[in-house]
Design a protein around this motif. Structure first.
Motif, short mmCIF file in Angstrom:
data_model
loop_
_atom_site.label_atom_id
_atom_site.label_comp_id
_atom_site.label_asym_id
_atom_site.label_seq_id
_atom_site.Cartn_x
_atom_site.Cartn_y
_atom_site.Cartn_z
N ALA A 41 51.15 8.67 34.16
CA ALA A 41 49.75 8.97 34.47
C ALA A 41 49.42 10.42 34.17
CB ALA A 41 49.46 8.65 35.93
N THR A 42 50.34 11.34 34.46
CA THR A 42 50.05 12.75 34.25
C THR A 42 50.34 13.19 32.83
OG1 THR A 42 52.22 13.41 35.02
CG2 THR A 42 50.45 13.40 36.64
N SER A 43 51.06 12.40 32.08
CA SER A 43 51.40 12.83 30.74
C SER A 43 50.16 13.02 29.88
CB SER A 43 52.36 11.84 30.09
OG SER A 43 51.74 10.58 29.94
N CYS A 44 49.14 12.21 30.04
CA CYS A 44 47.92 12.38 29.27
C CYS A 44 46.81 12.96 30.13
CB CYS A 44 47.49 11.03 28.68
SG CYS A 44 46.01 11.15 27.65
N TYR A 45 46.38 12.22 31.13
CA TYR A 45 45.24 12.63 31.94
C TYR A 45 45.54 13.84 32.82
CZ TYR A 45 43.52 8.06 30.49
OH TYR A 45 43.13 6.98 29.75
N GLY A 46 46.80 14.03 33.18
CA GLY A 46 47.17 15.17 33.99
C GLY A 46 46.96 16.50 33.29
N GLY A 47 46.90 16.47 31.97
CA GLY A 47 46.66 17.70 31.20
C GLY A 47 45.20 17.89 30.84
N ALA A 48 44.31 17.11 31.45
CA ALA A 48 42.88 17.18 31.10
C ALA A 48 42.29 18.54 31.45
CB ALA A 48 42.12 16.08 31.84
N VAL A 49 41.33 18.99 30.62
CA VAL A 49 40.57 20.20 30.92
C VAL A 49 39.24 19.79 31.53
CG1 VAL A 49 41.65 21.57 29.10
CG2 VAL A 49 39.57 20.30 28.60
N THR A 50 38.74 20.61 32.44
CA THR A 50 37.46 20.34 33.08
C THR A 50 36.43 21.33 32.56
OG1 THR A 50 38.59 19.54 35.06
CG2 THR A 50 36.28 20.17 35.31
N VAL A 51 35.28 20.81 32.13
CA VAL A 51 34.21 21.63 31.56
C VAL A 51 32.89 21.23 32.18
CG1 VAL A 51 35.40 22.06 29.37
CG2 VAL A 51 34.02 20.01 29.62
N THR A 65 47.61 17.47 21.62
CA THR A 65 49.00 17.63 22.06
C THR A 65 49.72 16.29 21.96
OG1 THR A 65 48.52 17.04 24.35
CG2 THR A 65 48.24 19.36 23.75
N SER A 66 51.00 16.32 22.25
CA SER A 66 51.78 15.09 22.24
C SER A 66 51.57 14.28 23.52
CB SER A 66 53.27 15.41 22.07
OG SER A 66 53.70 16.25 23.13
N ARG A 67 50.82 14.82 24.50
CA ARG A 67 50.57 14.08 25.74
C ARG A 67 49.75 12.82 25.49
NH1 ARG A 67 49.25 19.24 27.71
NH2 ARG A 67 47.08 18.69 27.47
N CYS A 68 48.79 12.89 24.57
CA CYS A 68 47.89 11.75 24.34
C CYS A 68 47.86 11.42 22.85
CB CYS A 68 46.46 12.09 24.74
SG CYS A 68 46.23 12.58 26.45
N ALA A 69 47.77 10.14 22.54
CA ALA A 69 47.58 9.72 21.15
C ALA A 69 46.10 9.76 20.80
CB ALA A 69 48.13 8.32 20.94
N ASP A 114 49.06 15.15 16.41
CA ASP A 114 49.33 16.32 17.24
C ASP A 114 48.98 17.59 16.47
OD1 ASP A 114 50.29 14.54 19.08
OD2 ASP A 114 52.40 15.08 18.83
N GLY A 115 48.40 18.55 17.17
CA GLY A 115 48.08 19.84 16.54
C GLY A 115 46.75 19.87 15.82
N THR A 116 45.96 18.79 15.88
CA THR A 116 44.67 18.76 15.21
C THR A 116 43.64 19.54 16.02
OG1 THR A 116 45.16 16.56 14.31
CG2 THR A 116 42.84 17.22 14.37
N ARG A 117 42.93 20.47 15.36
CA ARG A 117 41.91 21.26 16.05
C ARG A 117 40.58 20.51 16.03
NH1 ARG A 117 42.33 26.64 17.20
NH2 ARG A 117 40.22 27.03 16.45
N PHE A 118 39.87 20.58 17.18
CA PHE A 118 38.59 19.87 17.30
C PHE A 118 37.70 20.51 18.35
CE2 PHE A 118 41.25 18.13 20.59
CZ PHE A 118 40.39 17.83 21.64
N THR A 119 36.41 20.18 18.31
CA THR A 119 35.46 20.52 19.36
C THR A 119 34.77 19.23 19.79
OG1 THR A 119 33.68 20.98 17.79
CG2 THR A 119 35.03 22.87 18.50
N VAL A 120 34.07 19.29 20.92
CA VAL A 120 33.38 18.12 21.44
C VAL A 120 31.92 18.47 21.71
CG1 VAL A 120 33.31 16.36 23.26
CG2 VAL A 120 35.50 17.27 22.50
#
Length: 137
Positions: A41-51, A65-69, A114-120
């Motif tokens: 559960a923390t491997s992907c969502y646990g590394g989430a950023v809050t904006v 990152t490698s946490r999420c595909a 992994d390592g792809t730069r992006f904005t949202v």
């Protein structure tokens, strides 16, 4: 004495037929399963950023990152019922597609290297609404 003899005879018969009682689960096994579930559960969502919507036009830039595909997003606060968002990859500078994102995790880009730069880039449901958002990548 008869009940004890009957129970012993039944156990002897079951053993002779090859039946065995399952071993009780150990506390370590249960703890290991709980830890594995928590790690997943923390491997992907646990590394989430809050904006917070309204602070910038585009959230990021971020690097996957490698946490999420996938790149995932959800609303966690504010008065907006949903936001609309896309993923703009640095390499192309173009949004992939606009996606409506509510209060549960929604995938906004799939199978990202992994390592792809992006904005949202994003927007809220009604002008003047506020939203606190989490992005997991």
């Amino acid at each position: 004495m008869t009940a004890r003899f009957a129970r012993a005879s039944l156990v002897a018969l079951l053993v002779a037929l090859g039946f065995t009682a399952p071993a009780p689960a150990s506390a370590a096994t249960a703890a290991d399963a709980t830890a594995a579930a928590a790690a997943a559960a923390t491997s992907c969502y646990g590394g989430a950023v809050t904006v917070h919507y309204g602070e910038v036009l585009d959230f990021g830039p971020y690097r996957t990152t490698s946490r999420c595909a996938d790149i995932n997003m959800r609303v966690v606060g504010g008065d907006a019922e949903y936001v609309v968002a896309c993923v703009k990859f640095e390499k192309t500078g173009v949004c992939n597609r606009w996606t409506k994102v509510g209060w549960s995790w929604t995938t906004i880009a799939t199978d990202v290297l992994d390592g792809t730069r992006f904005t949202v880039p994003n927007g809220v449901d009604l002008e003047g609404s506020s939203a606190t958002i989490q992005i997991a990548f």
